[in-house]
Design a protein around this motif. Structure first.
Motif, PDB file in Angstrom:
ATOM      1  N   ALA A   1       0.836  -1.208   0.000  1.00 35.53           N
ATOM      2  CA  ALA A   1       0.000   0.000   0.000  1.00 35.53           C
ATOM      3  C   ALA A   1       0.870   1.258   0.000  1.00 35.53           C
ATOM      4  N   ARG A   2       1.923   1.231   0.780  1.00 34.19           N
ATOM      5  CA  ARG A   2       2.801   2.407   0.863  1.00 34.19           C
ATOM      6  C   ARG A   2       3.515   2.678  -0.454  1.00 34.19           C
ATOM      7  N   VAL A   3       4.002   1.614  -1.067  1.00 34.87           N
ATOM      8  CA  VAL A   3       4.707   1.804  -2.339  1.00 34.87           C
ATOM      9  C   VAL A   3       3.743   2.340  -3.395  1.00 34.87           C
TER      10      VAL A   3
ATOM     11  N   VAL B   1      10.599   1.110  -4.006  1.00 32.19           N
ATOM     12  CA  VAL B   1      10.606  -0.181  -3.313  1.00 32.19           C
ATOM     13  C   VAL B   1      11.853  -0.283  -2.435  1.00 32.19           C
ATOM     14  N   ASN B   2      12.977   0.124  -2.989  1.00 29.68           N
ATOM     15  CA  ASN B   2      14.229   0.077  -2.231  1.00 29.68           C
ATOM     16  C   ASN B   2      14.132   0.914  -0.953  1.00 29.68           C
ATOM     17  N   GLU B   3      13.658   2.145  -1.108  1.00 27.38           N
ATOM     18  CA  GLU B   3      13.560   3.028   0.065  1.00 27.38           C
ATOM     19  C   GLU B   3      12.616   2.453   1.122  1.00 27.38           C
ATOM     20  N   GLU B   4      11.512   1.870   0.636  1.00 29.07           N
ATOM     21  CA  GLU B   4      10.549   1.308   1.599  1.00 29.07           C
ATOM     22  C   GLU B   4      11.086   0.039   2.271  1.00 29.07           C
ATOM     23  N   LEU B   5      11.898  -0.731   1.536  1.00 27.98           N
ATOM     24  CA  LEU B   5      12.514  -1.915   2.153  1.00 27.98           C
ATOM     25  C   LEU B   5      13.466  -1.489   3.267  1.00 27.98           C
ATOM     26  N   VAL B   6      14.232  -0.448   2.999  1.00 30.09           N
ATOM     27  CA  VAL B   6      15.172   0.059   4.008  1.00 30.09           C
ATOM     28  C   VAL B   6      14.400   0.500   5.254  1.00 30.09           C
TER      29      VAL B   6
ATOM     30  N   GLY C   1      14.087  -0.945   9.394  1.00 31.83           N
ATOM     31  CA  GLY C   1      14.529  -0.093  10.503  1.00 31.83           C
ATOM     32  C   GLY C   1      15.180   1.212  10.093  1.00 31.83           C
ATOM     33  N   GLY C   2      15.393   1.416   8.819  1.00 41.90           N
ATOM     34  CA  GLY C   2      15.951   2.684   8.349  1.00 41.90           C
ATOM     35  C   GLY C   2      17.464   2.739   8.430  1.00 41.90           C
TER      36      GLY C   2
ATOM     37  N   ALA D   1      18.775  -4.311   1.847  1.00 44.87           N
ATOM     38  CA  ALA D   1      17.839  -4.012   0.758  1.00 44.87           C
ATOM     39  C   ALA D   1      18.539  -4.155  -0.597  1.00 44.87           C
ATOM     40  N   SER D   2      19.779  -3.691  -0.687  1.00 45.68           N
ATOM     41  CA  SER D   2      20.501  -3.807  -1.954  1.00 45.68           C
ATOM     42  C   SER D   2      20.711  -5.271  -2.306  1.00 45.68           C
ATOM     43  N   ARG D   3      20.960  -6.077  -1.256  1.00 45.48           N
ATOM     44  CA  ARG D   3      21.167  -7.496  -1.492  1.00 45.48           C
ATOM     45  C   ARG D   3      19.879  -8.126  -2.030  1.00 45.48           C
TER      46      ARG D   3
END
Ligand code: GDP
Length: 296
Positions: free
Chosen positions: A54-56, A79-84, A88-89, A291-293
Motif C-alpha cells: 500500500a505504501r509503495v 521499493v528500495n527506500e521502503e525496504l530500508v 529499521g531505516g 535491501a541492496s542485497r
C-alpha cells in the motif's frame, strides 16, 4: 544464497516495467501484484506485506518520474527506500551504560545460535576496545558452560561461571559484581535456551532482568525459520521488552521473511546479523545493504 528467490522474483516483476513511458495506476498495480506474491513467498508476514504494498503504491502512483529515471527505475527506487524503512531505516546502535559495566542479556531458543552469538559479540566489542565478561548463565544444557569457556579461550575473554548448581539469577548478580571489581566494562549474560517458549523460562528471564537491569536485552533468532522467528520475537518481546534482535544464519538460504518482518511486527530493531559459524561472522545490521542485497 540468502534471498535468492526473492531477488529473482522482484527482478522479474520489475522487468515488466521496462520500456513503460509513464507510471500510471495500472502499471503500478501490475508490478505490485508480483512484488506482493514475491514477498509472501519469501515468508514475509501477511500484514507487513499488505502495508508495504500500500505504501509503495501510494508513493508511486502519480509521482512525476524524475528525468534521469525510467518509470521502472522509479518504482525500484521507491521499493528500495521502503525496504530500508521496513528493516529499521538506519543502523541501530548498542546502548552502552553511562557508568560501566554495560549489561547485555542474551535470550533465545535452543539452536538459534545464542551462545555462539554471545562469543561473537564479545569479539566485536573487544575490537572496539571494550573488555567483555562472558557469563555462563545456561545451567541446564550440560555442554553450554563448556561451550562458553571454549569461546572465551578462543577470543581471550574471561568467562564467569558458578557451575550448574547455583541459580542463574545469583550468577548474574555475582557476575556483575565481578565485572565491577575487575574493570570489565561489558557483561554478556548467556541465558538458558529451550526448545519452545515456556512459562518457567520466561519467569527465569524476568528474574534475571530484575537483578541485572540490563542495558540491552537481545533476542537471538534463526533467520532460516522465517515466520517462526518472527513469532518467537513477538512473544519474547511482549514478555521481556526486548531492546533488539540478532538475526543468525543469514549465510544460509533464508528466504528473507524474518529479516523483513521482525522490525515491523515487534517494533524492535535488528541490531546485528550473523552470517556464519566463525567468530568474526557478526556485523551490525545495515538495512540499506540488506535491501541492496534483496534487490540484486
Ligand atoms: P544456542 O543453543 O542458541 O546457544 O545455539 P548455538 O550457539 O550452540 O548454535 C547452534 C548451531 O548454529 C551451532 O552449530 C552454530 O555453529 C550454528 N550457528 C550459529 N550462528 C550461525 C550463523 O550465523 N550461521 C551458521 N551457518 N551457523 C550458525
Amino acid at each position: 544464497m540468502a534471498f535468492e528467490s526473492l531477488a529473482n522474483r522482484l527482478q522479474s516483476a520489475f522487468d515488466k516495467l521496462r520500456g513503460r513511458g509513464k507510471i500510471d495506476e495500472t502499471v503500478v498495480n501490475e508490478a505490485m501484484r508480483e512484488v506482493r506474491l514475491a514477498l509472501l513467498e519469501a515468508d514475509v508476514n501477511f500484514k507487513v506485506v499488505k502495508d508495504f504494498v500500500a505504501r509503495v503504491k501510494e508513493r508511486a502512483v502519480g509521482q512525476d518520474v524524475m528525468k534521469s529515471l525510467t518509470p521502472g527505475q522509479m518504482v525500484i527506487k521507491i521499493v528500495n527506500e521502503e525496504l530500508v524503512e521496513l528493516m529499521g531505516g538506519s543502523v541501530a546502535q548498542l546502548t552502552m551504560a553511562h557508568r560501566p559495566p554495560t549489561v547485555i542479556m542474551m535470550a533465545g531458543l535452543q539452536g538459534a545460535g545464542k551462545t555462539t552469538t554471545t562469543g561473537k559479540l564479545a569479539k566485536y566489542l573487544q575490537k572496539q576496545n571494550r573488555k567483555p565478561l562472558l557469563v555462563a548463565g545456561d545451567i541446564y544444557r550440560p555442554a553450554a558452560i563448556k561451550q562458553l569457556q571454549v569461546l572465551g579461550e578462543q577470543i581471550g575473554a574471561p568467562v564467569f561461571t558458578l557451575g550448574d548448581q547455583v541459580s542463574p539469577v545469583e550468577i548474574a548478580k555475582q557476575a556483575i559484581a565481578h565485572a565491577k571489581e575487575n574493570n570489565l566494562d561489558v557483561v554478556l549474560l548467556d541465558t538458558a535456551g529451550r526448545l519452545h517458549i515456556d512459562e518457567a523460562l520466561m519467569d527465569e528471564l524476568k528474574q534475571i532482568r530484575e537483578v541485572a537491569k540490563p542495558d540491552e536485552i537481545l533476542l537471538v533468532v534463526d533467520a532460516m525459520t522465517g515466520q517462526d522467528a518472527v513469532n518467537v520475537a513477538e512473544s519474547f518481546n511482549s514478555q521481556l521488552e526486548l531492546t533488539g534482535v540478532v538475526l543468525t544464519k543469514l549465510d544460509g538460504d533464508t528466504r528473507g521473511g524474518a529479516a523483513l518482518s521482525v522490525k515491523a511486527v515487534t517494533g524492535k530493531p535488528i541490531k546485528f546479523a550473523a552470517m556464519g559459524e566463525k567468530l568474526d561472522a557478526l556485523e551490525p545490521f545495515h538495512p540499506d545493504r540488506m535491501a541492496s542485497r534483496i534487490l540484486g
